[in-house]
Design an enzyme around this catalytic site. Structure first.
Site, mmCIF file in Angstrom:
data_model
loop_
_atom_site.group_PDB
_atom_site.id
_atom_site.type_symbol
_atom_site.label_atom_id
_atom_site.label_comp_id
_atom_site.label_asym_id
_atom_site.label_seq_id
_atom_site.Cartn_x
_atom_site.Cartn_y
_atom_site.Cartn_z
ATOM 1 N N GLN A 34 10.332 5.975 1.339
ATOM 2 C CA GLN A 34 11.138 5.692 0.054
ATOM 3 C C GLN A 34 9.947 5.950 -1.205
ATOM 4 O OE1 GLN A 34 11.657 1.208 -0.334
ATOM 5 N NE2 GLN A 34 9.992 0.738 1.089
ATOM 6 N N GLY A 35 10.570 5.895 -2.154
ATOM 7 C CA GLY A 35 9.745 5.724 -3.276
ATOM 8 C C GLY A 35 9.060 7.049 -3.603
ATOM 9 N N ILE A 36 7.765 6.966 -3.981
ATOM 10 C CA ILE A 36 6.839 8.093 -4.128
ATOM 11 C C ILE A 36 6.706 9.183 -2.883
ATOM 12 C CG2 ILE A 36 4.556 9.044 -4.912
ATOM 13 C CD1 ILE A 36 4.375 6.585 -6.845
ATOM 14 N N ASP A 71 6.204 6.355 8.452
ATOM 15 C CA ASP A 71 6.051 4.877 7.710
ATOM 16 C C ASP A 71 6.088 3.784 8.889
ATOM 17 O OD1 ASP A 71 7.079 2.493 5.849
ATOM 18 O OD2 ASP A 71 7.538 4.396 4.642
ATOM 19 N N ASP A 84 1.079 2.252 11.546
ATOM 20 C CA ASP A 84 0.323 1.293 10.466
ATOM 21 C C ASP A 84 -0.916 2.343 9.993
ATOM 22 O OD1 ASP A 84 -1.158 -0.252 9.079
ATOM 23 O OD2 ASP A 84 -0.404 -2.190 10.170
ATOM 24 N N TYR A 86 -5.761 -4.972 -6.404
ATOM 25 C CA TYR A 86 -5.357 -3.568 -6.366
ATOM 26 C C TYR A 86 -6.003 -2.407 -6.939
ATOM 27 C CZ TYR A 86 -1.699 0.034 -7.011
ATOM 28 O OH TYR A 86 -1.312 1.398 -7.026
ATOM 29 N N LYS A 94 -8.095 0.993 -5.270
ATOM 30 C CA LYS A 94 -7.643 2.488 -5.649
ATOM 31 C C LYS A 94 -8.906 3.151 -6.475
ATOM 32 C CE LYS A 94 -3.303 2.469 -4.675
ATOM 33 N NZ LYS A 94 -3.137 3.595 -3.382
ATOM 34 N N ILE A 152 3.034 3.961 -14.316
ATOM 35 C CA ILE A 152 4.302 2.958 -14.133
ATOM 36 C C ILE A 152 5.201 3.746 -13.482
ATOM 37 C CG2 ILE A 152 5.720 1.249 -15.170
ATOM 38 C CD1 ILE A 152 2.607 0.642 -15.071
ATOM 39 N N VAL A 153 5.727 3.633 -12.236
ATOM 40 C CA VAL A 153 6.671 4.636 -11.702
ATOM 41 C C VAL A 153 7.991 3.623 -11.233
ATOM 42 C CG1 VAL A 153 7.335 6.028 -9.773
ATOM 43 C CG2 VAL A 153 4.912 5.864 -10.830
#
Length: 294
Positions: free
Chosen positions: A48-50, A69, A97, A190, A194, A222-223
C-alpha cells in the site's frame, strides 16, 4: 580556379574536419531511455501507500516486480501483484519482515528464482511513531530502528551480494525522509532512523562504487498515505484536533502549497531506477514540495 562553396556547406565541412581531429572521446554520448526491458526489481513494503505506487510505476517502466510486505497484508499484496500483471509485466509476492535478515535473504531468493537476475532493490518498508523523546521507551526505540534502519541495512547487504555475484552492477534505492534533513516535533526517533539511512546511503555508495552499484535514497515530505493516517490519529490524541486537520495544517509549511501523493515519490524512484541516473550515487533526493527549505 577554386570553386566557391556556400557558407553553410563550408561551415559543415570545417566542423566535420575539426571534430575528426579533436581530442573528444570516441565513446558515444547521449541520453538513455527511462524504459527498460526484461529487468526485475524488489520493492519492500509494497502492499500500500508509497511502496505500492513505486511497484506500479516500475512495472510501467518495464520492470518485473517482487512485491514484498508482511504476510498479514497478503490480500493487499495479491492485489498489487494482479495490478502489475494487468500492466503486462510479471510479478511475484514475497512475504518477509525486513528486520529479520534470514527473511530478507529468502525474499531475494524468491525474486531471483521467479523473475531472474536482480537489477534494482527498493528498500521502502518503514514505520512511523508520534511521541516525544522523553516518552519513548526501550521497546519504541528497538522496533523503530529494527524496521527503519536494520531493515534497510539487511536489504542493502543482501541486494549488493546478489549484484556482485551476478557481476552486472545494480541499483539500491533506500527510503529516507524529509525528517532526515530537519527535525520534526514529536518524531525524534523516527527522524533519527531516517538520518541513519541517509548516512548509510552515502557510505555504502562509496563502498560499492567499484562494483558498479549505485546507492541512493528518496526523502518524502508529507504524503497522503496510510502512514500519515496513523500519524494523524496519534496527533489527534495529543492535540485534540479533528481527524484530518493535522494533515491539512501541513500545507502552509510547503512551498508548492500542497501535500503530496505516493505517485510523486514514485516518479523520483523511477528516475533513480532508470539508466538516466547511472552517474548519480550517494544522494538523498528530497520529494517534499519545498517543505524542508521553505
Amino acid at each position: 580556379m577554386i570553386p566557391r562553396l556556400p557558407t553553410a556547406v563550408l561551415s559543415r565541412s570545417l566542423l566535420s574536419r575539426s571534430l575528426v581531429g579533436s581530442s573528444l572521446p570516441s565513446r558515444r554520448r547521449g541520453f538513455a531511455t527511462s524504459k527498460v526491458a526484461c529487468k526485475s526489481a524488489v520493492v519492500t513494503g509494497a502492499a500500500q501507500g508509497i511502496g505500492k505506487a513505486i511497484a506500479l510505476r516500475l512495472a510501467q517502466d518495464g520492470f518485473d516486480i517482487c512485491v514484498n510486505d508482511l504476510e498479514g497484508n497478503s490480500s493487499m499484496v495479491e492485489d498489487v501483484v494482479n495490478e502489475i500483471k494487468a500492466l503486462g509485466r510479471n510479478a511475484v509476492p514475497a512475504y518477509a519482515d525486513v528486520s529479520k535478515l534470514p527473511q530478507v535473504e529468502a525474499m531475494v531468493e524468491t525474486s531471483v528464482n521467479s523473475l531472474g537476475p536482480l537489477n534494482v532493490f527498493v528498500a521502502n518498508a518503514g514505520i512511523a511513531q508520534v511521541k516525544w523523546t522523553m516518552d519513548s521507551t526501550e521497546a519504541d526505540l528497538q522496533r523503530l530502528f529494527e524496521v527503519n534502519f536494520y531493515g534497510v541495512v539487511y536489504s542493502d547487504q543482501v541486494a549488493a551480494r546478489h549484484f556482485i555475484k551476478q557481476g552486472s552492477g545494480g541499483k539500491i534505492i533506500n527510503a529516507a525522509s524529509a525528517a532526515s534533513f530537519r527535525p520534526f516535533l514529536m518524531a525524534p526517533i523516527y527522524g533519527a532512523t531516517k538520518a541513519a539511512v541517509r548516512s548509510l546511503t552515502q557510505s555504502l555508495a562509496l563502498e560499492l562504487a567499484k562494483e558498479n552499484i549505485t546507492v541512493n535514497a528518496y526523502a518524502p515530505g508529507i504524503v497522503d498515505s496510510p502512514m500519515w493516517e496513523t500519524i494523524d490519529e496519534e496527533l489527534m490524541a495529543i492535540n485534540g484536533l479533528p481527524k484530518g486537520e493535522n494533515f491539512k495544517s501541513t500545507k502552509k509549511t510547503i512551498a508548492l502549497g500542497r501535500t503530496s501523493v505516493p505517485e510523486d515519490v514514485a516518479k523520483m524512484v523511477s528516475f533513480l531506477a532508470s539508466p538516466d541516473s547511472d552517474y548519480v550515487t550517494g544522494q538523498t533526493m528530497l520529494v517534499d514540495g519545498g517543505m524542508v527549505f521553505s
